[in-house]
Design a protein around this motif. Structure first.
Motif, PDB file in Angstrom:
ATOM      1  N   LEU A 125       0.834  -1.204   0.000  1.00  0.00           N
ATOM      2  CA  LEU A 125       0.000   0.000   0.000  1.00  0.00           C
ATOM      3  C   LEU A 125       0.868   1.254   0.000  1.00  0.00           C
ATOM      4  O   LEU A 125       0.665   2.172  -0.803  1.00  0.00           O
ATOM      5  CB  LEU A 125      -0.915  -0.010   1.220  1.00  0.00           C
ATOM      6  CG  LEU A 125      -1.663   1.300   1.531  1.00  0.00           C
ATOM      7  CD1 LEU A 125      -2.626   1.632   0.403  1.00  0.00           C
ATOM      8  CD2 LEU A 125      -2.389   1.205   2.877  1.00  0.00           C
ATOM      9  N   GLU A 126       1.838   1.289   0.902  1.00  0.00           N
ATOM     10  CA  GLU A 126       2.699   2.469   1.003  1.00  0.00           C
ATOM     11  C   GLU A 126       3.451   2.707  -0.306  1.00  0.00           C
ATOM     12  O   GLU A 126       3.551   3.834  -0.785  1.00  0.00           O
ATOM     13  CB  GLU A 126       3.678   2.302   2.158  1.00  0.00           C
ATOM     14  CG  GLU A 126       4.512   3.550   2.431  1.00  0.00           C
ATOM     15  CD  GLU A 126       5.414   3.393   3.643  1.00  0.00           C
ATOM     16  OE1 GLU A 126       6.531   3.932   3.609  1.00  0.00           O
ATOM     17  OE2 GLU A 126       4.983   2.731   4.618  1.00  0.00           O
ATOM     18  N   GLU A 129      -2.041   5.267   8.692  1.00  0.00           N
ATOM     19  CA  GLU A 129      -0.684   4.860   9.079  1.00  0.00           C
ATOM     20  C   GLU A 129       0.272   5.018   7.907  1.00  0.00           C
ATOM     21  O   GLU A 129       1.401   5.505   8.063  1.00  0.00           O
ATOM     22  CB  GLU A 129      -0.689   3.420   9.578  1.00  0.00           C
ATOM     23  CG  GLU A 129       0.655   2.981  10.134  1.00  0.00           C
ATOM     24  CD  GLU A 129       0.622   1.594  10.734  1.00  0.00           C
ATOM     25  OE1 GLU A 129       1.695   1.097  11.128  1.00  0.00           O
ATOM     26  OE2 GLU A 129      -0.473   0.994  10.801  1.00  0.00           O
ATOM     27  N   ALA A 130      -0.170   4.627   6.711  1.00  0.00           N
ATOM     28  CA  ALA A 130       0.674   4.774   5.524  1.00  0.00           C
ATOM     29  C   ALA A 130       0.930   6.246   5.220  1.00  0.00           C
ATOM     30  O   ALA A 130       2.063   6.646   4.910  1.00  0.00           O
ATOM     31  CB  ALA A 130       0.016   4.092   4.323  1.00  0.00           C
ATOM     32  N   LEU A 131      -0.109   7.072   5.322  1.00  0.00           N
ATOM     33  CA  LEU A 131       0.063   8.506   5.071  1.00  0.00           C
ATOM     34  C   LEU A 131       1.006   9.132   6.087  1.00  0.00           C
ATOM     35  O   LEU A 131       1.809  10.005   5.741  1.00  0.00           O
ATOM     36  CB  LEU A 131      -1.301   9.201   5.117  1.00  0.00           C
ATOM     37  CG  LEU A 131      -2.300   8.831   4.009  1.00  0.00           C
ATOM     38  CD1 LEU A 131      -3.635   9.544   4.229  1.00  0.00           C
ATOM     39  CD2 LEU A 131      -1.746   9.153   2.628  1.00  0.00           C
ATOM     40  N   SER A 132       0.937   8.677   7.338  1.00  0.00           N
ATOM     41  CA  SER A 132       1.839   9.199   8.369  1.00  0.00           C
ATOM     42  C   SER A 132       3.293   8.885   8.044  1.00  0.00           C
ATOM     43  O   SER A 132       4.185   9.712   8.274  1.00  0.00           O
ATOM     44  CB  SER A 132       1.466   8.630   9.741  1.00  0.00           C
ATOM     45  OG  SER A 132       0.190   9.076  10.138  1.00  0.00           O
ATOM     46  N   LEU A 184       7.119  13.579   1.994  1.00  0.00           N
ATOM     47  CA  LEU A 184       6.498  13.514   0.672  1.00  0.00           C
ATOM     48  C   LEU A 184       5.130  14.194   0.641  1.00  0.00           C
ATOM     49  O   LEU A 184       4.710  14.706  -0.410  1.00  0.00           O
ATOM     50  CB  LEU A 184       6.351  12.056   0.231  1.00  0.00           C
ATOM     51  CG  LEU A 184       7.646  11.283   0.031  1.00  0.00           C
ATOM     52  CD1 LEU A 184       7.343   9.846  -0.355  1.00  0.00           C
ATOM     53  CD2 LEU A 184       8.517  11.948  -1.031  1.00  0.00           C
ATOM     54  N   ILE A 185       4.433  14.179   1.757  1.00  0.00           N
ATOM     55  CA  ILE A 185       3.128  14.813   1.847  1.00  0.00           C
ATOM     56  C   ILE A 185       3.050  15.565   3.171  1.00  0.00           C
ATOM     57  O   ILE A 185       3.871  15.362   4.066  1.00  0.00           O
ATOM     58  CB  ILE A 185       1.969  13.789   1.761  1.00  0.00           C
ATOM     59  CG1 ILE A 185       2.052  12.778   2.911  1.00  0.00           C
ATOM     60  CG2 ILE A 185       1.965  13.081   0.416  1.00  0.00           C
ATOM     61  CD1 ILE A 185       0.876  11.800   2.958  1.00  0.00           C
ATOM     62  N   TYR A 186       2.055  16.434   3.270  1.00  0.00           N
ATOM     63  CA  TYR A 186       1.821  17.134   4.537  1.00  0.00           C
ATOM     64  C   TYR A 186       0.330  17.338   4.714  1.00  0.00           C
ATOM     65  O   TYR A 186      -0.446  17.234   3.767  1.00  0.00           O
ATOM     66  CB  TYR A 186       2.552  18.473   4.581  1.00  0.00           C
ATOM     67  CG  TYR A 186       2.032  19.511   3.621  1.00  0.00           C
ATOM     68  CD1 TYR A 186       1.104  20.464   4.013  1.00  0.00           C
ATOM     69  CD2 TYR A 186       2.488  19.551   2.298  1.00  0.00           C
ATOM     70  CE1 TYR A 186       0.632  21.422   3.136  1.00  0.00           C
ATOM     71  CE2 TYR A 186       2.025  20.497   1.409  1.00  0.00           C
ATOM     72  CZ  TYR A 186       1.102  21.443   1.836  1.00  0.00           C
ATOM     73  OH  TYR A 186       0.637  22.384   0.956  1.00  0.00           O
ATOM     74  N   ASP A 210      -0.611  20.253  16.711  1.00  0.00           N
ATOM     75  CA  ASP A 210       0.443  20.171  17.723  1.00  0.00           C
ATOM     76  C   ASP A 210       1.138  18.817  17.614  1.00  0.00           C
ATOM     77  O   ASP A 210       0.483  17.780  17.496  1.00  0.00           O
ATOM     78  CB  ASP A 210      -0.146  20.322  19.123  1.00  0.00           C
ATOM     79  CG  ASP A 210      -0.449  21.779  19.470  1.00  0.00           C
ATOM     80  OD1 ASP A 210      -0.178  22.658  18.632  1.00  0.00           O
ATOM     81  OD2 ASP A 210      -0.957  22.034  20.579  1.00  0.00           O
ATOM     82  N   GLY A 211       2.458  18.845  17.654  1.00  0.00           N
ATOM     83  CA  GLY A 211       3.226  17.616  17.544  1.00  0.00           C
ATOM     84  C   GLY A 211       3.777  17.360  16.157  1.00  0.00           C
ATOM     85  O   GLY A 211       4.589  16.444  15.971  1.00  0.00           O
ATOM     86  N   THR A 212       3.361  18.168  15.174  1.00  0.00           N
ATOM     87  CA  THR A 212       3.907  18.014  13.820  1.00  0.00           C
ATOM     88  C   THR A 212       5.406  18.288  13.835  1.00  0.00           C
ATOM     89  O   THR A 212       5.871  19.222  14.494  1.00  0.00           O
ATOM     90  CB  THR A 212       3.211  18.987  12.846  1.00  0.00           C
ATOM     91  OG1 THR A 212       1.827  18.675  12.781  1.00  0.00           O
ATOM     92  CG2 THR A 212       3.813  18.890  11.450  1.00  0.00           C
TER      93      THR A 212
END
Length: 247
Positions: free
Chosen positions: A17-18, A55-58, A65-67, A204-206
């Motif tokens: 998937l990732e 989870e994959a997006l994280s 690669l993404i935000y 927060d936490g980014t």
């Protein structure tokens, strides 16, 4: 042939998937004007659950690669802005020279007591007031950095009446006949929180990068301290002593 255990199957599916998302990003099949489809649409597209998808997006977010922006969704990150502390140039010029488009938005300009750490860096007593200018900056329309500037009030008595969305470097030169001299940098990874996170529309936490810069003028007089809060995927710190200092 031995069948995969449930855990092995889950791991193989996740890696597949990732990689599929990475490939679609690289080939331009996923983002439209840099915006990714909603999580619901992505889960349907890749035939997975929202939990697994997130989870994959994280993972892809950690790799730069993404935000994600609060209440706006996911976006492809695009190329990082190259930041070389040896360059004596302002943000607008640095961005333009990399064929990127920059803009600056003024958040606040007031007289305020600086934090003790700032007073110490600028060699002033605890409780000293400075001009505090807060700005956020975009590259190609994307919010990438929130900056707090602490300026010596005696050196810049009327600066709050100037256009503070323009380059402070140019303003120093053109209005006050001041050129930068020695500059010191401190760079640390941080977790964005509070005002910097809110101004960058991140949670927060980014992951972020804090750059603290103390500037002196051509005569060695301490001028100001800039505290920059970057989204981690928006900037690449590169130092090459072969680079010429730019005026």
């Amino acid at each position: 042939m031995t069948a995969d255990s449930p855990n092995e199957f889950t791991k193989r599916f996740f890696l597949t998937l990732e990689q599929a998302i990475r490939n679609d990003l690289a080939e331009g099949r996923l983002a439209v004007d840099r915006r990714l489809p909603s999580e619901r649409e992505l889960a349907e597209r890749y035939r997975t659950t929202r939990i697994t998808l997130r989870e994959a997006l994280s993972h892809l977010e950690m790799d730069g690669l993404i935000y994600r922006e609060n209440r706006r969704g996911w976006f492809s990150a695009g190329p990082r802005l190259i930041y070389n502390p040896l360059w004596r140039t302002d943000f607008l010029r640095m961005t333009r020279e990399q064929n990127r488009r920059a803009s600056t938005e003024l958040v606040e300009a007031v007289s305020a007591v600086a934090p003790d750490t700032i007073c110490k860096l600028l060699k002033q007593p605890t409780g000293t007031e400075f001009w505090r200018i807060r700005r956020r900056r975009r590259v190609d329309g994307r919010l990438v950095v929130f900056v707090e500037h602490y300026l010596n009030k005696a050196v810049f008595p009327d600066i709050l009446q100037q256009d503070l969305t323009s380059s402070l470097t140019s303003l120093y030169r053109e209005r006050y006949a001041i050129e930068y001299g020695e500059v010191s940098f401190e760079i640390n990874p941080i977790a964005l929180s509070g005002m910097p996170a809110a101004e960058l529309h991140s949670s927060d936490g980014t992951s972020g990068l804090q750059i603290v810069r103390v500037n002196s003028d051509q005569r060695g007089r301490l001028l100001d301290c800039d505290v920059e809060y970057w989204r981690h995927d928006a900037v690449s710190i590169r130092i090459d002593t072969r680079d010429h200092l730019q005026s």
